[in-house]
Design a protein around this motif. Structure first.
Motif, PDB file in Angstrom:
ATOM      1  N   GLU A 260     104.506  59.266  13.043  1.00  0.00           N
ATOM      2  CA  GLU A 260     105.224  58.984  11.794  1.00  0.00           C
ATOM      3  C   GLU A 260     104.260  58.745  10.639  1.00  0.00           C
ATOM      4  N   GLY A 261     103.016  58.457  10.951  1.00  0.00           N
ATOM      5  CA  GLY A 261     102.031  58.181   9.909  1.00  0.00           C
ATOM      6  C   GLY A 261     102.072  56.769   9.385  1.00  0.00           C
ATOM      7  N   VAL A 262     102.583  55.809  10.195  1.00  0.00           N
ATOM      8  CA  VAL A 262     102.698  54.432   9.713  1.00  0.00           C
ATOM      9  C   VAL A 262     101.675  53.496  10.369  1.00  0.00           C
ATOM     10  N   VAL A 263     100.866  54.029  11.292  1.00  0.00           N
ATOM     11  CA  VAL A 263      99.707  53.294  11.813  1.00  0.00           C
ATOM     12  C   VAL A 263      98.493  54.207  11.674  1.00  0.00           C
ATOM     13  N   ALA A 264      97.332  53.683  11.987  1.00  0.00           N
ATOM     14  CA  ALA A 264      96.074  54.397  11.731  1.00  0.00           C
ATOM     15  C   ALA A 264      96.005  55.738  12.450  1.00  0.00           C
ATOM     16  N   GLU A 265      95.319  56.681  11.831  1.00  0.00           N
ATOM     17  CA  GLU A 265      95.100  57.992  12.424  1.00  0.00           C
ATOM     18  C   GLU A 265      94.099  57.890  13.575  1.00  0.00           C
ATOM     19  N   ALA A 266      94.126  58.909  14.431  1.00  0.00           N
ATOM     20  CA  ALA A 266      93.281  58.909  15.617  1.00  0.00           C
ATOM     21  C   ALA A 266      91.803  58.749  15.281  1.00  0.00           C
ATOM     22  N   GLU A 267      91.335  59.469  14.272  1.00  0.00           N
ATOM     23  CA  GLU A 267      89.914  59.418  13.921  1.00  0.00           C
ATOM     24  C   GLU A 267      89.506  58.014  13.463  1.00  0.00           C
ATOM     25  N   ASP A 268      90.389  57.346  12.749  1.00  0.00           N
ATOM     26  CA  ASP A 268      90.079  55.995  12.262  1.00  0.00           C
ATOM     27  C   ASP A 268      90.092  54.983  13.399  1.00  0.00           C
ATOM     28  N   THR A 269      90.989  55.175  14.355  1.00  0.00           N
ATOM     29  CA  THR A 269      91.025  54.298  15.522  1.00  0.00           C
ATOM     30  C   THR A 269      89.778  54.485  16.369  1.00  0.00           C
ATOM     31  N   SER A 270      89.335  55.715  16.517  1.00  0.00           N
ATOM     32  CA  SER A 270      88.194  56.027  17.376  1.00  0.00           C
ATOM     33  C   SER A 270      86.901  55.380  16.905  1.00  0.00           C
ATOM     34  N   GLN A 271      86.742  55.215  15.602  1.00  0.00           N
ATOM     35  CA  GLN A 271      85.487  54.674  15.083  1.00  0.00           C
ATOM     36  C   GLN A 271      85.553  53.183  14.769  1.00  0.00           C
ATOM     37  N   ALA A 272      86.634  52.517  15.174  1.00  0.00           N
ATOM     38  CA  ALA A 272      86.816  51.098  14.851  1.00  0.00           C
ATOM     39  C   ALA A 272      86.050  50.212  15.826  1.00  0.00           C
ATOM     40  N   THR A 274      83.769  47.800  14.811  1.00  0.00           N
ATOM     41  CA  THR A 274      83.466  46.513  14.188  1.00  0.00           C
ATOM     42  C   THR A 274      84.589  46.196  13.214  1.00  0.00           C
ATOM     43  N   THR A 275      84.599  44.969  12.711  1.00  0.00           N
ATOM     44  CA  THR A 275      85.590  44.594  11.698  1.00  0.00           C
ATOM     45  C   THR A 275      85.453  45.488  10.478  1.00  0.00           C
ATOM     46  N   GLU A 276      84.217  45.754  10.087  1.00  0.00           N
ATOM     47  CA  GLU A 276      83.985  46.570   8.887  1.00  0.00           C
ATOM     48  C   GLU A 276      84.481  47.994   9.061  1.00  0.00           C
ATOM     49  N   LEU A 277      84.427  48.517  10.294  1.00  0.00           N
ATOM     50  CA  LEU A 277      84.849  49.894  10.543  1.00  0.00           C
ATOM     51  C   LEU A 277      86.287  50.000  11.032  1.00  0.00           C
ATOM     52  N   SER A 278      86.963  48.863  11.172  1.00  0.00           N
ATOM     53  CA  SER A 278      88.363  48.907  11.578  1.00  0.00           C
ATOM     54  C   SER A 278      89.200  49.487  10.449  1.00  0.00           C
ATOM     55  N   PRO A 279      90.393  49.998  10.752  1.00  0.00           N
ATOM     56  CA  PRO A 279      91.256  50.521   9.678  1.00  0.00           C
ATOM     57  C   PRO A 279      91.491  49.503   8.569  1.00  0.00           C
ATOM     58  N   MET A 280      91.688  48.246   8.920  1.00  0.00           N
ATOM     59  CA  MET A 280      91.902  47.229   7.894  1.00  0.00           C
ATOM     60  C   MET A 280      90.625  46.972   7.115  1.00  0.00           C
ATOM     61  N   GLY A 281      89.511  46.889   7.820  1.00  0.00           N
ATOM     62  CA  GLY A 281      88.232  46.649   7.155  1.00  0.00           C
ATOM     63  C   GLY A 281      87.864  47.737   6.172  1.00  0.00           C
ATOM     64  N   ARG A 282      88.318  48.945   6.408  1.00  0.00           N
ATOM     65  CA  ARG A 282      88.032  50.087   5.522  1.00  0.00           C
ATOM     66  C   ARG A 282      89.100  50.272   4.443  1.00  0.00           C
ATOM     67  N   GLY A 283      90.078  49.351   4.409  1.00  0.00           N
ATOM     68  CA  GLY A 283      91.125  49.451   3.398  1.00  0.00           C
ATOM     69  C   GLY A 283      92.178  50.489   3.704  1.00  0.00           C
ATOM     70  N   LEU A 284      92.284  50.895   4.976  1.00  0.00           N
ATOM     71  CA  LEU A 284      93.233  51.943   5.367  1.00  0.00           C
ATOM     72  C   LEU A 284      94.525  51.374   5.939  1.00  0.00           C
ATOM     73  N   ALA A 285      94.518  50.098   6.303  1.00  0.00           N
ATOM     74  CA  ALA A 285      95.686  49.478   6.918  1.00  0.00           C
ATOM     75  C   ALA A 285      95.822  48.042   6.432  1.00  0.00           C
TER      76      ALA A 285
END
Length: 445
Positions: A260-272, A274-285
């Motif tokens: 549905e596109g309402v949670v993080a994309e696969a590529e963003d989940t795969s590289q999470a 650290t906190t800084e690289l998490s979807p939230m840390g990157r401003g994506l979620a």
């Protein structure tokens, strides 16, 4: 049968060494970095203990100060300390366990208790508990039991952690989402993610900000989901506690939200990693599943509008539980088991040590020390302490026993299997079937 105090040990297999080392690779999100270090000189004619742990520079400085207090209280005892980042520490400890024995006192991950106790690397603590060298009267009995293996106490919890969601309250308010309550449901969580995505907020890279991270990759979230429905991750040291249908339902729920596109994309989940690289840390979620100990890192990175929310429930039943953020154990080959046990007790129960260590390992399990230190807390640390009190008052089930010896490898397999779902290489059911087959083989081995 537990190994005798003489220290005769069954050697850990190469498979166990590799599994233990994998902890550092598969759970790096919870780790914080620090250079390896050591302190303390061998005392002439006295007792020398070794004590190792993982953690950041602040934890290292505080721990060494607490150790210095112990040395002053115990003239003639010198403690040689060492610490490292999480991954390096786990690999080194596994090598030590296989090659000759772990330190006199070692900080342990919950997933290591069954492996190291079953492999004879840890000393049973029953005698030290019976004669009062180690005291647990100020700790919850159910929580102390998390250090049991086959009915014998091998480790004591050093911190009491709990899961939750770091969430951006400003975004939630803008989307008209009420402050999450301890009884909010998974369905409400899913609707919140849709409402946040519908806002059309722009992330730093120009994409739409989504509601949260993808839960499917995280075994800890699956366990909370299972427990909220009355299930469990493991039935015993050799059996899973859930079925293919259970895991298929969970992964289907997660997969649908991602599609549905309402949670993080696969590529963003795969590289999470650290906190800084998490979807939230990157401003994506707008939200990210996490443990209470790492939560202050989100406020430091993103601001004071970030708060800690409960894990969703199934019809009001909470699946979260108080888990040892880490534990302390004594090496089976220790030449000074009495002094090693005294060090464990000092770190867990001495008020001065408690003042120094603070909440660097989550909430201290000694209730008196926790309440004492809590009076000095501010900001995010105060919030997670109050959060734990609120969740305890709401009502949580007792923590499960320490995971089986194969749990490290199973956790890695869980993440790998869901990656196949994320990248459309397998359906949720096919991935669940493959994972369960692999997990059952691991538990039988």
């Amino acid at each position: 049968m537990p190994e005798p105090r003489s220290g005769r040990r069954r050697p850990l297999s190469r498979r166990a060494v590799l599994a233990a080392a994998a902890v550092g690779l598969s759970t790096a999100l919870t780790a914080s970095l620090s250079a390896c270090s050591s302190s303390g000189d061998v005392s002439s004619g006295g007792v020398t203990l070794t004590f190792s742990w993982w953690g950041n520079d602040d934890r290292a400085a505080r721990t060494k100060k607490a150790v210095e207090l112990f040395e002053k209280e115990h003239p003639g005892v010198t403690v040689r300390t060492s610490n490292a980042d999480f991954g390096s520490y786990m690999q080194k400890l596994a090598t030590q366990a296989a090659g000759g024995g772990i330190p006199d006192v070692a900080q342990l991950d919950y997933r290591q208790i069954s492996q190291y106790a079953g492999g004879g690397a840890l000393l049973p603590l029953g005698d030290a508990l019976a004669d009062g060298t180690i005291r647990t009267s100020e700790m919850d009995e159910e929580f102390v039991r998390t250090g049991l293996y086959e009915g014998e106490q091998y480790a004591l919890p050093m911190g009491r952690g709990i899961t939750g969601y770091a969430y951006d309250s400003a975004v939630y308010e803008k989307a008209g989402i009420p402050t999450p309550r301890p009884d909010w449901t998974w369905e409400e969580w899913a609707r919140a993610n849709r409402r946040i995505t519908d806002l059309g907020l722009e992330s730093p890279d120009g994409r739409t900000v989504v509601g949260a991270n993808d839960n499917g990759v995280n075994e800890d979230i699956f366990e909370d989901w299972l427990r909220s429905r009355g299930g469990k991750l493991y039935r015993s040291q050799t059996e899973l506690g859930f079925t293919e249908d259970d895991l298929t339902e969970f992964w289907t729920f997660c997969d649908k939200l991602r599609e549905e596109g309402v949670v993080a994309e696969a590529e963003d989940t795969s590289q999470a990693n650290t906190t800084e690289l998490s979807p939230m840390g990157r401003g994506l979620a707008a939200a990210d599943f996490t443990w209470d100990a790492p939560f202050p890192g989100y406020t430091a990175l993103l601001g004071d509008q970030v708060h800690f929310a409960p894990v969703p429930t199934a019809d009001g039943r909470q699946g979260a539980y108080f888990k040892p953020s880490m534990l302390l154990g004594v090496g089976a080959g220790s030449a000074h088991p009495k002094e090693a046990a005294a060090l464990v007790d000092f770190l867990l129960n001495d008020e001065r040590a408690g003042d120094v260590l603070g909440f660097t390992r989550s909430t201290p399990p000694n209730r008196g020390i926790a309440a004492r230190v809590a009076r000095t807390l501010e900001g995010a640390e105060k919030e997670i302490y109050e959060y734990a009190q609120r969740m305890e008052k709401y009502g949580l089930d007792a923590p499960p026993p320490a995971p089986p010896r194969g749990d490290v490898a199973i956790q890695t397999a869980f993440k790998r299997a869901y990656h196949r779902v994320m990248y459309d290489l397998a359906s949720p059911r096919a991935a669940a079937r493959e994972f369960i087959d692999e997990a059952e083989r691991e538990l039988r081995s």
